[in-house]
Design an enzyme around this catalytic site. Structure first.
Site, PDB file in Angstrom:
ATOM      1  N   LYS A 186       0.637  -1.406  -0.028  1.00 18.71           N
ATOM      2  CA  LYS A 186       0.271   0.132  -0.146  1.00 18.71           C
ATOM      3  C   LYS A 186       0.883   1.105   0.147  1.00 18.71           C
ATOM      4  O   LYS A 186       2.080   1.255   0.152  1.00 18.71           O
ATOM      5  CB  LYS A 186      -0.874  -0.126   1.198  1.00 18.71           C
ATOM      6  CG  LYS A 186      -0.003   0.034   2.891  1.00 18.71           C
ATOM      7  CD  LYS A 186      -1.246  -0.694   3.546  1.00 18.71           C
ATOM      8  CE  LYS A 186      -0.154  -0.403   5.050  1.00 18.71           C
ATOM      9  NZ  LYS A 186      -0.905  -0.848   5.946  1.00 18.71           N
ATOM     10  N   ARG A 226     -10.002  -0.626  15.491  1.00 18.73           N
ATOM     11  CA  ARG A 226      -9.624   0.200  14.092  1.00 18.73           C
ATOM     12  C   ARG A 226     -10.713  -0.344  13.069  1.00 18.73           C
ATOM     13  O   ARG A 226     -11.751  -0.323  13.201  1.00 18.73           O
ATOM     14  CB  ARG A 226      -8.339   0.272  13.608  1.00 18.73           C
ATOM     15  CG  ARG A 226      -7.911   1.135  12.529  1.00 18.73           C
ATOM     16  CD  ARG A 226      -6.398   1.507  12.213  1.00 18.73           C
ATOM     17  NE  ARG A 226      -6.174   0.438  11.631  1.00 18.73           N
ATOM     18  CZ  ARG A 226      -4.675   0.092  10.959  1.00 18.73           C
ATOM     19  NH1 ARG A 226      -3.907   1.191  11.012  1.00 18.73           N
ATOM     20  NH2 ARG A 226      -4.376  -0.851  10.313  1.00 18.73           N
ATOM     21  N   TYR A 231      15.675  30.693   5.944  1.00 21.00           N
ATOM     22  CA  TYR A 231      14.370  31.322   6.666  1.00 21.00           C
ATOM     23  C   TYR A 231      14.550  31.507   7.945  1.00 21.00           C
ATOM     24  O   TYR A 231      15.068  30.561   9.053  1.00 21.00           O
ATOM     25  CB  TYR A 231      13.157  30.417   6.114  1.00 21.00           C
ATOM     26  CG  TYR A 231      12.684  30.581   4.818  1.00 21.00           C
ATOM     27  CD1 TYR A 231      12.162  31.550   4.377  1.00 21.00           C
ATOM     28  CD2 TYR A 231      12.463  29.458   4.297  1.00 21.00           C
ATOM     29  CE1 TYR A 231      11.652  31.474   3.110  1.00 21.00           C
ATOM     30  CE2 TYR A 231      12.026  29.454   3.026  1.00 21.00           C
ATOM     31  CZ  TYR A 231      11.453  30.616   2.473  1.00 21.00           C
ATOM     32  OH  TYR A 231      10.829  30.602   1.119  1.00 21.00           O
ATOM     33  N   MET A 235      10.898  24.219   1.646  1.00 21.55           N
ATOM     34  CA  MET A 235      10.273  23.374   0.763  1.00 21.55           C
ATOM     35  C   MET A 235      11.024  22.516  -0.138  1.00 21.55           C
ATOM     36  O   MET A 235      10.742  21.172  -0.272  1.00 21.55           O
ATOM     37  CB  MET A 235       9.224  24.231   0.039  1.00 21.55           C
ATOM     38  CG  MET A 235       8.057  23.277  -0.615  1.00 21.55           C
ATOM     39  SD  MET A 235       7.111  24.372  -1.786  1.00 21.55           S
ATOM     40  CE  MET A 235       6.311  25.304  -0.555  1.00 21.55           C
TER      41      MET A 235
HETATM   42  C1  LIG Z   1      -0.152  -1.863   6.764  1.00 21.27           C
HETATM   43  C2  LIG Z   1      -0.844  -3.256   7.127  1.00 21.27           C
HETATM   44  C3  LIG Z   1       0.444  -4.234   7.361  1.00 21.27           C
HETATM   45  C4  LIG Z   1       1.700  -4.177   7.204  1.00 21.27           C
HETATM   46  O1  LIG Z   1       2.259  -3.404   8.636  1.00 21.27           O
HETATM   47  P1  LIG Z   1       3.762  -3.244   8.995  1.00 21.27           P
HETATM   48  O2  LIG Z   1       3.573  -2.683  10.314  1.00 21.27           O
HETATM   49  O3  LIG Z   1       4.265  -2.281   7.960  1.00 21.27           O
HETATM   50  O4  LIG Z   1       4.349  -4.308   8.821  1.00 21.27           O
HETATM   51  C5  LIG Z   1      -0.341  -5.454   7.790  1.00 21.27           C
HETATM   52  N1  LIG Z   1      -1.545  -5.597   7.751  1.00 21.27           N
HETATM   53  C6  LIG Z   1      -2.292  -4.573   7.841  1.00 21.27           C
HETATM   54  C7  LIG Z   1      -3.950  -4.696   8.099  1.00 21.27           C
HETATM   55  C8  LIG Z   1      -2.036  -3.300   7.480  1.00 21.27           C
HETATM   56  O5  LIG Z   1      -3.053  -2.350   7.514  1.00 21.27           O
END
Ligand SMILES: *Cc1c(COP(=O)(O)O)cnc(C)c1O
Length: 345
Positions: A36, A129, A246, A294
């Site tokens: 992701k 969550r 800055y 930036m």
């Molecule tokens: C992002 C995520 C992972 C991976 O987690 P890491 O801490 O980056 O290893 C695994 N399972 C779910 C549901 C996640 O959201």
């Protein structure tokens, strides 16, 4: 076209070595990969290709846009969309080879009503969550679904002694007893480091694949993958008493040589690095001075001979940078942004 003045050098063999180490730590379990947020900032397509070549068959993204960007998945590979399906996602989800991870009773009902086929299900075991509660999962609402993977997610796996780890483990075992699925999956990177009883059938590492060190148990085993470099675009002499940048927050104590580097907070190199970051010239540390702009930072070049056009490595050891800036290793990776040239070795 000219090359951009900042780049990431990404180490394929370290990436694959990290996946192999995590797979071995999970014992008999299959080892997937969370890709992701564009592969945690490295580039999702590029990391999927490398993991797949190493034998990885289970990939995880957050959204359907991310799934669509990976539509050329290698044969035999599965892709799960962690945030499940909103009604607006249904046409794409039904047409996609990716599976939704159903998280709520409404998502379950939607998927069933559409006759959606194979899916994954998330059950919440204490993080509060995403996911069905244990009671919902037991209520019969999952009956009739074709569940590939039942999963849950650990809230405190970075802290091996945290009481919630064991509570979540037991709650997940309980859920496993009454939810029928092909495979069961609980552990992220840090969860894998808690030991093989957390691994079940499939693990879902993310951070540690990309060089993040999730827990002290992984130190010395996880190899860095990302190297940051920026080009020096101006070298200037600053006289004693003059200020840099800055807010004029840095005053030169004596005449000094300053290098201006093409990287800034829009590249994920956040202001938290002010007074703490450094660049390297032939192994010599050149500390950041003044604020992060930036698109630019200034460093004290000291006695080094770095000149305009030279590439300087930016100190970006993830664990160390997290410790000094207070940013998480996740933020350090996923914030890197689109202006880098990404070169794989
Ligand atoms: C992002 C995520 C992972 C991976 O987690 P890491 O801490 O980056 O290893 C695994 N399972 C779910 C549901 C996640 O959201």
């Amino acid at each position: 076209m000219s090359e951009p003045p900042l780049r990431l050098t990404l180490d394929s063999s370290a990436l694959v070595a990290n996946w192999r180490w995590l797979r071995a730590e999970g014992g008999q379990a299959d080892c997937g990969a969370a890709v992701k947020a564009d592969g945690y900032g490295l580039g999702a397509a590029a990391v999927v290709e490398r993991f797949a070549a190493a034998g990885c068959r289970d990939f995880f993204v957050a959204t359907w846009d991310e799934a669509e960007a990976l539509k050329d998945l290698p044969a035999g590979a599965a892709l799960s969309v962690l945030h499940g399906v909103r009604s607006a996602d249904m046409p794409r989800a039904l047409a996609s080879k990716a599976r939704p991870v159903l998280n709520s009773p409404a998502q379950v009902a939607r998927w069933k009503a559409a006759g959606g086929g194979a899916c994954d299900v998330m059950v919440d075991t204490g993080m509060n969550r995403l996911g069905l509660t244990i009671e919902e999962a037991r209520s019969g609402l999952l009956e009739g679904l074709r569940i590939e993977t039942l999963m849950s997610h650990l809230a405190c796996a970075e802290e091996a002694d945290h009481g919630l780890n064991m509570q979540q483990l037991y709650a997940f075992r309980l859920a496993k007893g009454f939810v029928k699925a092909k495979r069961y999956s609980l552990a992220n990177s840090a969860g894998i480091c808690l030991g093989p009883r957390y691994a079940f059938d499939l693990t879902r590492p993310g951070l540690a694949l990309y060089g993040g060190v999730p827990t002290p148990a992984a130190e010395g085993h996880i190899r860095p993958v990302v190297r940051l470099e920026a080009q020096l675009i101006q070298r200037r002499m600053v006289r004693a008493g003059q200020t840099v940048g800055y807010g004029a927050t840095f005053t030169a104590p004596a005449e000094m040589q300053v290098g201006i580097l093409n990287i800034g907070y829009a590249d994920g190199y956040l202001r938290a690095f002010a007074g703490k970051g450094h660049a390297l010239v032939d192994g010599v540390r050149c500390p950041l001075i003044g604020r992060v702009s930036m698109d630019l930072v200034a460093v004290d070049l000291g006695q080094t001979h770095a000149g305009e056009g030279d590439w300087l490595e930016i100190g970006y050891d993830l664990a160390q940078a997290a410790a000094v800036t207070g940013l998480s290793q996740y933020e350090l990776l996923t914030g890197l942004g689109g202006r880098y040239q990404r070169r794989w070795t």
